[in-house]
Design an enzyme around this catalytic site. Structure first.
Site, PDB file in Angstrom:
ATOM      1  N   HIS A  17     -16.058   3.882  74.942  1.00  0.00           N
ATOM      2  CA  HIS A  17     -16.584   4.973  74.115  1.00  0.00           C
ATOM      3  C   HIS A  17     -16.482   6.310  74.872  1.00  0.00           C
ATOM      4  O   HIS A  17     -16.092   7.323  74.301  1.00  0.00           O
ATOM      5  CB  HIS A  17     -18.062   4.743  73.781  1.00  0.00           C
ATOM      6  CG  HIS A  17     -18.350   3.564  72.896  1.00  0.00           C
ATOM      7  ND1 HIS A  17     -19.227   2.572  73.246  1.00  0.00           N
ATOM      8  CD2 HIS A  17     -17.889   3.221  71.673  1.00  0.00           C
ATOM      9  CE1 HIS A  17     -19.313   1.679  72.268  1.00  0.00           C
ATOM     10  NE2 HIS A  17     -18.505   2.036  71.308  1.00  0.00           N
ATOM     11  N   SER A 128     -19.371  -3.716  73.123  1.00  0.00           N
ATOM     12  CA  SER A 128     -20.777  -3.720  73.534  1.00  0.00           C
ATOM     13  C   SER A 128     -21.311  -5.148  73.591  1.00  0.00           C
ATOM     14  O   SER A 128     -22.060  -5.500  74.506  1.00  0.00           O
ATOM     15  CB  SER A 128     -21.600  -2.876  72.560  1.00  0.00           C
ATOM     16  OG  SER A 128     -21.140  -1.544  72.571  1.00  0.00           O
TER      17      SER A 128
HETATM   18  N1  COA Z   1     -14.267   1.212  73.543  1.00  0.00           N
HETATM   19  C1  COA Z   1     -15.044   0.149  73.669  1.00  0.00           C
HETATM   20  N2  COA Z   1     -15.659  -0.439  72.658  1.00  0.00           N
HETATM   21  C2  COA Z   1     -15.474   0.088  71.456  1.00  0.00           C
HETATM   22  C3  COA Z   1     -14.681   1.193  71.243  1.00  0.00           C
HETATM   23  C4  COA Z   1     -14.042   1.761  72.354  1.00  0.00           C
HETATM   24  N3  COA Z   1     -13.240   2.813  72.260  1.00  0.00           N
HETATM   25  N4  COA Z   1     -14.676   1.478  69.945  1.00  0.00           N
HETATM   26  C5  COA Z   1     -15.456   0.559  69.361  1.00  0.00           C
HETATM   27  N5  COA Z   1     -15.928  -0.279  70.283  1.00  0.00           N
HETATM   28  C6  COA Z   1     -16.727  -1.463  70.042  1.00  0.00           C
HETATM   29  C7  COA Z   1     -18.169  -1.285  70.215  1.00  0.00           C
HETATM   30  O1  COA Z   1     -18.558  -1.611  71.520  1.00  0.00           O
HETATM   31  C8  COA Z   1     -18.732  -2.243  69.203  1.00  0.00           C
HETATM   32  O2  COA Z   1     -18.766  -3.544  69.737  1.00  0.00           O
HETATM   33  P1  COA Z   1     -19.769  -4.662  69.161  1.00  0.00           P
HETATM   34  O3  COA Z   1     -19.326  -4.935  67.762  1.00  0.00           O
HETATM   35  O4  COA Z   1     -19.543  -5.774  70.094  1.00  0.00           O
HETATM   36  O5  COA Z   1     -21.155  -4.086  69.213  1.00  0.00           O
HETATM   37  C9  COA Z   1     -17.725  -2.191  68.102  1.00  0.00           C
HETATM   38  O6  COA Z   1     -16.523  -1.815  68.702  1.00  0.00           O
HETATM   39  C10 COA Z   1     -18.014  -1.146  67.081  1.00  0.00           C
HETATM   40  O7  COA Z   1     -19.203  -0.505  67.398  1.00  0.00           O
HETATM   41  P2  COA Z   1     -19.455   1.025  67.348  1.00  0.00           P
HETATM   42  O8  COA Z   1     -18.296   1.806  67.857  1.00  0.00           O
HETATM   43  O9  COA Z   1     -20.771   1.266  68.000  1.00  0.00           O
HETATM   44  O10 COA Z   1     -19.486   1.271  65.835  1.00  0.00           O
HETATM   45  P3  COA Z   1     -20.178   0.440  64.726  1.00  0.00           P
HETATM   46  O11 COA Z   1     -19.109  -0.325  64.025  1.00  0.00           O
HETATM   47  O12 COA Z   1     -21.350  -0.298  65.233  1.00  0.00           O
HETATM   48  O13 COA Z   1     -20.660   1.661  63.855  1.00  0.00           O
HETATM   49  C11 COA Z   1     -21.412   2.817  61.949  1.00  0.00           C
HETATM   50  C12 COA Z   1     -20.857   1.530  62.523  1.00  0.00           C
HETATM   51  C13 COA Z   1     -22.603   3.294  62.706  1.00  0.00           C
HETATM   52  C14 COA Z   1     -20.352   3.907  61.987  1.00  0.00           C
HETATM   53  C15 COA Z   1     -21.771   2.477  60.493  1.00  0.00           C
HETATM   54  O14 COA Z   1     -22.626   1.347  60.487  1.00  0.00           O
HETATM   55  C16 COA Z   1     -22.495   3.623  59.820  1.00  0.00           C
HETATM   56  O15 COA Z   1     -21.872   4.575  59.430  1.00  0.00           O
HETATM   57  N6  COA Z   1     -23.839   3.532  59.697  1.00  0.00           N
HETATM   58  C17 COA Z   1     -24.662   4.551  59.065  1.00  0.00           C
HETATM   59  C18 COA Z   1     -25.066   4.141  57.660  1.00  0.00           C
HETATM   60  C19 COA Z   1     -23.899   4.336  56.709  1.00  0.00           C
HETATM   61  O16 COA Z   1     -23.479   5.427  56.428  1.00  0.00           O
HETATM   62  N7  COA Z   1     -23.384   3.218  56.158  1.00  0.00           N
HETATM   63  C20 COA Z   1     -22.275   3.242  55.237  1.00  0.00           C
HETATM   64  C21 COA Z   1     -20.961   3.342  55.977  1.00  0.00           C
HETATM   65  S1  COA Z   1     -19.623   3.599  54.857  1.00  0.00           S
END
Ligand code: COA
Length: 161
Positions: A17, A128
């Site tokens: 990240h 993560s």
């Molecule tokens: N390097 C390392 N890890 C990465 C990465 C990178 N460059 N990019 C993504 N990841 C990993 C993360 O570690 C995480 O791993 P995990 O699944 O083991 O926890 C996974 O990829 C994705 O996590 P993250 O990047 O934190 O994003 P997310 O998918 O958890 O986020 C939101 C989702 C927050 C964007 C989405 O739930 C959201 O928008 N929530 C708000 C409510 C909303 O609007 N909902 C409707 C959406 S249309």
């Protein structure tokens, strides 16, 4: 002023990240790291801790701000004036979910453009969840996460052993 929002659960923030944010900070005038309070995941660290860890980790970047949010991502992005929604795309496996997210957000906020950065190879396997698994089983996580996160993970699991 081109503002990008980089949203995620960041439970916790990893070196992958951080690398994405560092690159985004060179491209955009301002980058807001949006730490989601409301997510389908059940985060290990509470929102306050996730925001603190991200803030400590990214404090060297002047044009980057960390903010927690509980609303829809599309509404949060509109509220902060972001025109770009930034996500990391690590592997083919990420693609389907990211496409859904991008299309839904386009419906909700048509003026918001989703852009994707690919991580460098040596961070592309980090997630993560994997980092938490390694820490839980007493493995070394220092090469995958920033120092404050490694400390927080150690304290978290020590308190539960
Ligand atoms: N390097 C390392 N890890 C990465 C990465 C990178 N460059 N990019 C993504 N990841 C990993 C993360 O570690 C995480 O791993 P995990 O699944 O083991 O926890 C996974 O990829 C994705 O996590 P993250 O990047 O934190 O994003 P997310 O998918 O958890 O986020 C939101 C989702 C927050 C964007 C989405 O739930 C959201 O928008 N929530 C708000 C409510 C909303 O609007 N909902 C409707 C959406 S249309």
């Amino acid at each position: 002023m081109m503002i990008a929002v980089y949203p995620g659960t960041f439970d916790p923030i990893t070196n992958g990240h951080v690398h994405v944010v560092e690159r985004a900070a060179r491209i955009f005038d301002r980058v807001v790291v949006g730490v989601a309070g409301s997510t389908h995941k059940q985060p290990m660290f509470d929102l306050e801790t996730r925001v603190r860890l991200a803030s400590e980790t990214l404090e060297h970047l002047d044009n980057v701000e960390i903010r927690g949010f509980h609303t829809l991502l599309a509404n949060f992005a509109q509220a902060i004036g972001a025109r770009v929604l930034l996500r990391g795309l690590r592997a083919v496996a990420d693609y389907e979910y990211e496409l859904q997210l991008a299309n839904m957000n386009r419906q909700l906020a048509p003026e918001l453009e989703s852009l994707f950065l690919t991580p460098v190879e040596h961070y592309s396997f980090i997630s993560s969840s994997l980092v938490k698994e390694v820490a839980r089983l007493n493995g070394a996580v220092e090469s995958f996460v920033p120092a404050p996160v490694a400390t927080a993970l150690r304290h978290y699991y020590e308190a539960r052993r």
